[in-house]
Scaffold this motif. Structure first.
Motif, PDB file in Angstrom:
ATOM      1  N   ALA A   1      32.944  21.349  -3.540  1.00  0.00           N
ATOM      2  CA  ALA A   1      32.698  20.956  -2.155  1.00  0.00           C
ATOM      3  C   ALA A   1      31.225  21.160  -1.814  1.00  0.00           C
ATOM      4  O   ALA A   1      30.622  22.154  -2.209  1.00  0.00           O
ATOM      5  N   PRO A   2      30.631  20.213  -1.077  1.00  0.00           N
ATOM      6  CA  PRO A   2      29.227  20.379  -0.688  1.00  0.00           C
ATOM      7  C   PRO A   2      29.085  21.415   0.419  1.00  0.00           C
ATOM      8  O   PRO A   2      30.013  21.663   1.192  1.00  0.00           O
ATOM      9  N   LYS A   3      27.913  22.010   0.501  1.00  0.00           N
ATOM     10  CA  LYS A   3      27.598  22.925   1.604  1.00  0.00           C
ATOM     11  C   LYS A   3      27.024  22.094   2.746  1.00  0.00           C
ATOM     12  O   LYS A   3      26.148  21.248   2.549  1.00  0.00           O
ATOM     13  N   PHE A   4      27.508  22.328   3.943  1.00  0.00           N
ATOM     14  CA  PHE A   4      27.140  21.498   5.086  1.00  0.00           C
ATOM     15  C   PHE A   4      25.733  21.786   5.598  1.00  0.00           C
ATOM     16  O   PHE A   4      25.006  20.868   5.962  1.00  0.00           O
ATOM     17  N   VAL A   5      25.339  23.041   5.657  1.00  0.00           N
ATOM     18  CA  VAL A   5      24.067  23.412   6.283  1.00  0.00           C
ATOM     19  C   VAL A   5      22.858  22.759   5.598  1.00  0.00           C
ATOM     20  O   VAL A   5      21.973  22.233   6.295  1.00  0.00           O
ATOM     21  N   PRO A   6      22.762  22.745   4.256  1.00  0.00           N
ATOM     22  CA  PRO A   6      21.599  22.089   3.658  1.00  0.00           C
ATOM     23  C   PRO A   6      21.476  20.608   4.015  1.00  0.00           C
ATOM     24  O   PRO A   6      20.362  20.097   4.199  1.00  0.00           O
ATOM     25  N   PHE A   7      22.588  19.913   4.150  1.00  0.00           N
ATOM     26  CA  PHE A   7      22.531  18.498   4.524  1.00  0.00           C
ATOM     27  C   PHE A   7      22.050  18.338   5.961  1.00  0.00           C
ATOM     28  O   PHE A   7      21.252  17.441   6.256  1.00  0.00           O
TER      29      PHE A   7
ATOM     30  N   GLY B   1      22.795  13.325   8.493  1.00  0.00           N
ATOM     31  CA  GLY B   1      23.098  14.337   7.477  1.00  0.00           C
ATOM     32  C   GLY B   1      24.544  14.781   7.541  1.00  0.00           C
ATOM     33  O   GLY B   1      25.196  14.984   6.506  1.00  0.00           O
ATOM     34  N   GLY B   2      25.086  14.926   8.740  1.00  0.00           N
ATOM     35  CA  GLY B   2      26.487  15.298   8.901  1.00  0.00           C
ATOM     36  C   GLY B   2      27.434  14.225   8.397  1.00  0.00           C
ATOM     37  O   GLY B   2      28.446  14.523   7.754  1.00  0.00           O
ATOM     38  N   VAL B   3      27.111  12.969   8.672  1.00  0.00           N
ATOM     39  CA  VAL B   3      27.949  11.874   8.182  1.00  0.00           C
ATOM     40  C   VAL B   3      27.911  11.812   6.658  1.00  0.00           C
ATOM     41  O   VAL B   3      28.944  11.642   6.004  1.00  0.00           O
ATOM     42  N   VAL B   4      26.729  11.986   6.077  1.00  0.00           N
ATOM     43  CA  VAL B   4      26.603  11.949   4.617  1.00  0.00           C
ATOM     44  C   VAL B   4      27.410  13.071   3.974  1.00  0.00           C
ATOM     45  O   VAL B   4      28.130  12.855   2.994  1.00  0.00           O
ATOM     46  N   VAL B   5      27.327  14.289   4.512  1.00  0.00           N
ATOM     47  CA  VAL B   5      28.065  15.399   3.911  1.00  0.00           C
ATOM     48  C   VAL B   5      29.571  15.211   4.087  1.00  0.00           C
ATOM     49  O   VAL B   5      30.354  15.586   3.208  1.00  0.00           O
TER      50      VAL B   5
ATOM     51  N   ASP C   1      32.085  15.077   1.021  1.00  0.00           N
ATOM     52  CA  ASP C   1      33.235  15.980   1.017  1.00  0.00           C
ATOM     53  C   ASP C   1      34.528  15.211   0.807  1.00  0.00           C
ATOM     54  O   ASP C   1      35.411  15.648   0.069  1.00  0.00           O
ATOM     55  N   ARG C   2      34.661  14.053   1.431  1.00  0.00           N
ATOM     56  CA  ARG C   2      35.858  13.228   1.261  1.00  0.00           C
ATOM     57  C   ARG C   2      35.994  12.764  -0.187  1.00  0.00           C
ATOM     58  O   ARG C   2      37.085  12.764  -0.746  1.00  0.00           O
ATOM     59  N   VAL C   3      34.877  12.400  -0.811  1.00  0.00           N
ATOM     60  CA  VAL C   3      34.905  11.987  -2.217  1.00  0.00           C
ATOM     61  C   VAL C   3      35.317  13.165  -3.096  1.00  0.00           C
ATOM     62  O   VAL C   3      36.089  13.003  -4.051  1.00  0.00           O
TER      63      VAL C   3
END
Length: 98
Positions: free
Chosen positions: A12-18, A64-68, A72-74
């Motif tokens: 899972a990606p980390k949200f804050v860096p994005f 950035g939020g939309v990209v993460v 995350d969905r992928v």
């Protein structure tokens, strides 16, 4: 007797860096637009930069939020199932630091 159970394993990606990266890209875009073009009469460069800063940082964090969320969905779709087995606790004290 050890028990087994199914778990889901995924990266899972980390949200804050994005979100921070989107905000920083917004600052760069604001600097380009605020200091690169002509300014309207009655405004200073700093005022124009401040206006664009608020606008582009908010947009950058949103993108950035939309990209993460997409990443995350992928990662949820690529998740794999695994079987884990619970091992009994080592109560005799071997291997523990004293």
């Amino acid at each position: 007797m050890p028990s087994q159970r199914q778990i889901t394993v995924r990266r899972a990606p980390k949200f804050v860096p994005f979100l921070v990266t989107g905000g920083l890209l917004g600052v760069i875009a604001a600097a380009i637009f605020g200091y690169g073009g002509t300014i309207p009469d009655g405004y200073t460069r700093e005022a124009v930069f401040g206006y664009f800063l608020v606008l582009f940082v908010a947009a950058g964090v949103l993108v950035g939020g939309v990209v993460v969320l997409i990443i995350d969905r992928v990662s949820v779709r690529r998740a794999r199932r695994a079987t884990v087995e619970e091992l009994p606790d080592d109560d005799d004290g071997e291997g523990s630091a004293s």
